[in-house]
Write a protein that holds these residues in place. Sequence first.
Motif, PDB file in Angstrom:
ATOM      1  N   ASP A 182       0.830  -1.207   0.000  1.00 18.79           N
ATOM      2  CA  ASP A 182       0.000   0.000   0.000  1.00 18.79           C
ATOM      3  C   ASP A 182       0.865   1.258   0.000  1.00 18.79           C
ATOM      4  O   ASP A 182       0.562   2.244  -0.680  1.00 18.79           O
ATOM      5  N   ASP A 183       1.963   1.203   0.759  1.00 18.76           N
ATOM      6  CA  ASP A 183       2.872   2.348   0.821  1.00 18.76           C
ATOM      7  C   ASP A 183       3.559   2.567  -0.526  1.00 18.76           C
ATOM      8  O   ASP A 183       3.736   3.702  -0.974  1.00 18.76           O
ATOM      9  N   LEU A 184       3.931   1.472  -1.193  1.00 15.06           N
ATOM     10  CA  LEU A 184       4.569   1.585  -2.504  1.00 15.06           C
ATOM     11  C   LEU A 184       3.607   2.174  -3.533  1.00 15.06           C
ATOM     12  O   LEU A 184       4.008   2.977  -4.381  1.00 15.06           O
ATOM     13  N   VAL A 185       2.354   1.770  -3.457  1.00 14.24           N
ATOM     14  CA  VAL A 185       1.351   2.322  -4.369  1.00 14.24           C
ATOM     15  C   VAL A 185       1.248   3.835  -4.176  1.00 14.24           C
ATOM     16  O   VAL A 185       1.229   4.606  -5.140  1.00 14.24           O
ATOM     17  N   LYS A 186       1.212   4.270  -2.921  1.00  8.98           N
ATOM     18  CA  LYS A 186       1.119   5.702  -2.631  1.00  8.98           C
ATOM     19  C   LYS A 186       2.374   6.447  -3.100  1.00  8.98           C
ATOM     20  O   LYS A 186       2.285   7.564  -3.607  1.00  8.98           O
ATOM     21  N   GLN A 187       3.542   5.814  -2.920  1.00 13.36           N
ATOM     22  CA  GLN A 187       4.787   6.445  -3.364  1.00 13.36           C
ATOM     23  C   GLN A 187       4.793   6.623  -4.881  1.00 13.36           C
ATOM     24  O   GLN A 187       5.192   7.677  -5.391  1.00 13.36           O
ATOM     25  N   LEU A 188       4.346   5.587  -5.593  1.00 13.51           N
ATOM     26  CA  LEU A 188       4.325   5.670  -7.054  1.00 13.51           C
ATOM     27  C   LEU A 188       3.341   6.741  -7.513  1.00 13.51           C
ATOM     28  O   LEU A 188       3.633   7.518  -8.436  1.00 13.51           O
ATOM     29  N   GLN A 189       2.176   6.810  -6.870  1.00 11.84           N
ATOM     30  CA  GLN A 189       1.197   7.842  -7.218  1.00 11.84           C
ATOM     31  C   GLN A 189       1.762   9.239  -6.963  1.00 11.84           C
ATOM     32  O   GLN A 189       1.534  10.161  -7.746  1.00 11.84           O
ATOM     33  N   MET A 191       3.935  -5.931 -11.915  1.00 12.68           N
ATOM     34  CA  MET A 191       4.640  -6.469 -13.075  1.00 12.68           C
ATOM     35  C   MET A 191       6.155  -6.279 -12.961  1.00 12.68           C
ATOM     36  O   MET A 191       6.913  -6.856 -13.744  1.00 12.68           O
ATOM     37  N   ASN A 192       6.580  -5.485 -11.967  1.00 14.51           N
ATOM     38  CA  ASN A 192       8.011  -5.269 -11.739  1.00 14.51           C
ATOM     39  C   ASN A 192       8.440  -5.761 -10.359  1.00 14.51           C
ATOM     40  O   ASN A 192       9.359  -5.207  -9.746  1.00 14.51           O
ATOM     41  N   ASN A 193       7.762  -6.811  -9.874  1.00 20.92           N
ATOM     42  CA  ASN A 193       8.092  -7.414  -8.573  1.00 20.92           C
ATOM     43  C   ASN A 193       8.093  -6.393  -7.437  1.00 20.92           C
ATOM     44  O   ASN A 193       8.876  -6.479  -6.504  1.00 20.92           O
ATOM     45  N   TRP A 194       7.227  -5.394  -7.561  1.00 24.46           N
ATOM     46  CA  TRP A 194       7.064  -4.351  -6.548  1.00 24.46           C
ATOM     47  C   TRP A 194       8.351  -3.561  -6.318  1.00 24.46           C
ATOM     48  O   TRP A 194       8.660  -3.130  -5.215  1.00 24.46           O
ATOM     49  N   ASN A 195       9.101  -3.406  -7.413  1.00 23.50           N
ATOM     50  CA  ASN A 195      10.295  -2.564  -7.400  1.00 23.50           C
ATOM     51  C   ASN A 195       9.882  -1.180  -7.897  1.00 23.50           C
ATOM     52  O   ASN A 195       9.468  -1.020  -9.048  1.00 23.50           O
ATOM     53  N   LEU A 196       9.987  -0.190  -7.020  1.00 23.18           N
ATOM     54  CA  LEU A 196       9.473   1.142  -7.316  1.00 23.18           C
ATOM     55  C   LEU A 196      10.155   1.776  -8.527  1.00 23.18           C
ATOM     56  O   LEU A 196       9.499   2.306  -9.425  1.00 23.18           O
ATOM     57  N   GLN A 197      11.485   1.709  -8.568  1.00 19.18           N
ATOM     58  CA  GLN A 197      12.220   2.327  -9.672  1.00 19.18           C
ATOM     59  C   GLN A 197      11.870   1.672 -11.004  1.00 19.18           C
ATOM     60  O   GLN A 197      11.657   2.352 -12.012  1.00 19.18           O
ATOM     61  N   ALA A 198      11.793   0.351 -11.000  1.00 22.55           N
ATOM     62  CA  ALA A 198      11.463  -0.363 -12.236  1.00 22.55           C
ATOM     63  C   ALA A 198      10.040  -0.048 -12.684  1.00 22.55           C
ATOM     64  O   ALA A 198       9.761   0.065 -13.883  1.00 22.55           O
ATOM     65  N   ALA A 199       9.132   0.108 -11.718  1.00 18.81           N
ATOM     66  CA  ALA A 199       7.739   0.427 -12.051  1.00 18.81           C
ATOM     67  C   ALA A 199       7.637   1.799 -12.708  1.00 18.81           C
ATOM     68  O   ALA A 199       6.879   1.990 -13.662  1.00 18.81           O
ATOM     69  N   ILE A 200       8.419   2.754 -12.201  1.00 19.16           N
ATOM     70  CA  ILE A 200       8.419   4.100 -12.790  1.00 19.16           C
ATOM     71  C   ILE A 200       8.916   4.048 -14.230  1.00 19.16           C
ATOM     72  O   ILE A 200       8.321   4.639 -15.134  1.00 19.16           O
ATOM     73  N   CYS A 201      10.000   3.313 -14.449  1.00 16.09           N
ATOM     74  CA  CYS A 201      10.556   3.195 -15.806  1.00 16.09           C
ATOM     75  C   CYS A 201       9.554   2.535 -16.751  1.00 16.09           C
ATOM     76  O   CYS A 201       9.387   2.967 -17.895  1.00 16.09           O
ATOM     77  N   SER A 202       8.879   1.496 -16.262  1.00  7.58           N
ATOM     78  CA  SER A 202       7.894   0.805 -17.095  1.00  7.58           C
ATOM     79  C   SER A 202       6.747   1.730 -17.466  1.00  7.58           C
ATOM     80  O   SER A 202       6.283   1.743 -18.608  1.00  7.58           O
ATOM     81  N   TYR A 203       6.295   2.503 -16.485  1.00  5.09           N
ATOM     82  CA  TYR A 203       5.171   3.405 -16.757  1.00  5.09           C
ATOM     83  C   TYR A 203       5.569   4.474 -17.773  1.00  5.09           C
ATOM     84  O   TYR A 203       4.808   4.788 -18.688  1.00  5.09           O
ATOM     85  N   ILE A 204       6.772   5.024 -17.614  1.00  8.41           N
ATOM     86  CA  ILE A 204       7.237   6.058 -18.547  1.00  8.41           C
ATOM     87  C   ILE A 204       7.377   5.479 -19.950  1.00  8.41           C
ATOM     88  O   ILE A 204       6.963   6.087 -20.936  1.00  8.41           O
ATOM     89  N   ASP A 205       7.952   4.269 -20.036  1.00  5.56           N
ATOM     90  CA  ASP A 205       8.101   3.621 -21.343  1.00  5.56           C
ATOM     91  C   ASP A 205       6.741   3.343 -21.973  1.00  5.56           C
ATOM     92  O   ASP A 205       6.551   3.482 -23.181  1.00  5.56           O
ATOM     93  N   PHE A 206       5.784   2.955 -21.130  1.00  4.77           N
ATOM     94  CA  PHE A 206       4.446   2.620 -21.622  1.00  4.77           C
ATOM     95  C   PHE A 206       3.679   3.869 -22.042  1.00  4.77           C
ATOM     96  O   PHE A 206       2.959   3.867 -23.037  1.00  4.77           O
ATOM     97  N   GLY A 207       3.861   4.947 -21.279  1.00  7.97           N
ATOM     98  CA  GLY A 207       3.051   6.139 -21.518  1.00  7.97           C
ATOM     99  C   GLY A 207       3.606   7.109 -22.529  1.00  7.97           C
ATOM    100  O   GLY A 207       2.875   7.945 -23.056  1.00  7.97           O
ATOM    101  N   ASN A 208       4.881   7.021 -22.832  1.00  5.13           N
ATOM    102  CA  ASN A 208       5.497   8.000 -23.725  1.00  5.13           C
ATOM    103  C   ASN A 208       4.870   8.091 -25.110  1.00  5.13           C
ATOM    104  O   ASN A 208       4.749   9.180 -25.653  1.00  5.13           O
ATOM    105  N   PRO A 209       4.471   6.948 -25.726  1.00  2.00           N
ATOM    106  CA  PRO A 209       3.935   7.062 -27.081  1.00  2.00           C
ATOM    107  C   PRO A 209       2.571   7.752 -27.142  1.00  2.00           C
ATOM    108  O   PRO A 209       2.076   8.046 -28.214  1.00  2.00           O
ATOM    109  N   PHE A 210       1.932   7.973 -26.002  1.00  2.00           N
ATOM    110  CA  PHE A 210       0.571   8.492 -26.013  1.00  2.00           C
ATOM    111  C   PHE A 210       0.489   9.861 -25.345  1.00  2.00           C
ATOM    112  O   PHE A 210       1.193  10.135 -24.384  1.00  2.00           O
ATOM    113  N   ASN A 211      -0.375  10.707 -25.870  1.00  2.00           N
ATOM    114  CA  ASN A 211      -0.667  11.976 -25.230  1.00  2.00           C
ATOM    115  C   ASN A 211      -1.922  11.809 -24.386  1.00  2.00           C
ATOM    116  O   ASN A 211      -2.918  11.252 -24.849  1.00  2.00           O
ATOM    117  N   THR A 212      -1.868  12.287 -23.150  1.00  2.00           N
ATOM    118  CA  THR A 212      -3.045  12.197 -22.296  1.00  2.00           C
ATOM    119  C   THR A 212      -4.142  13.087 -22.857  1.00  2.00           C
ATOM    120  O   THR A 212      -3.902  14.250 -23.172  1.00  2.00           O
TER     121      THR A 212
END
Length: 202
Positions: free
Chosen positions: A24-31, A50-71
């Motif tokens: 729960d704390d990791l979820v809040k940190q990522l948010q 999907m990143n074994n609850w590794n915060l740094q890896a989760a951030i990288c995955s999200y950035i890689d996933f979100g970059n091709p799209f404009n919100t």
Amino acid sequence: MDLNNDLDQHLLHQFSCLGTTDKDDLVKQLQKLLADSHLNETTAAFFLDMNNWNLQAAICSYIDFGNPFNTPCMTLICDSTIGEGEAVPPNTNFQKSWRVQNSGTEIWPSGIHLQHSSGVQMGCARIPVPPLAPKETTELSVTLKSPAETGVHQSKWRMMTSNGVYFGDIIWVIITVHECGTLAVTQQLHQLSTQSNDVQMC
């Protein structure tokens, strides 16, 4: 079999997962770290898992996933609810309506919906939203049911993409529940009046 190599890999895996016991704390940190993306809890948990609850890896995955799209962008034009401001009797169905606009420069992707994000859930939790072209507007309506308890109740709604990213203005549902509430009657009378006019026009 290389036992030393297997042991090293095991230790590396353990090291990469340090500090992941409080999910729960990791979820809040990522948010918090991705606050500009308005990441909801479900999406944050997905990228962490999907990143074994590794915060740094989760951030990288999200950035890689979100970059091709404009919100997408959305502006709330007005609350167009019939009888807005009137109280609602307990346990009574009523309708909320809003006019929204695609205030961005690109057409909305498919899969967008209006999602209940916090506060009192009054039945329905999400409604599909059609893709809008830039500057195009549409009317969104949802049928809800008032709580049994009298008083003021509120819930927050957000537009959400198919991959769980919130965007646009916050939409609020704020109602007063009272035994003598008239909102449902007002809306029923309006509907009957509209149907009567339609018959006369035909």
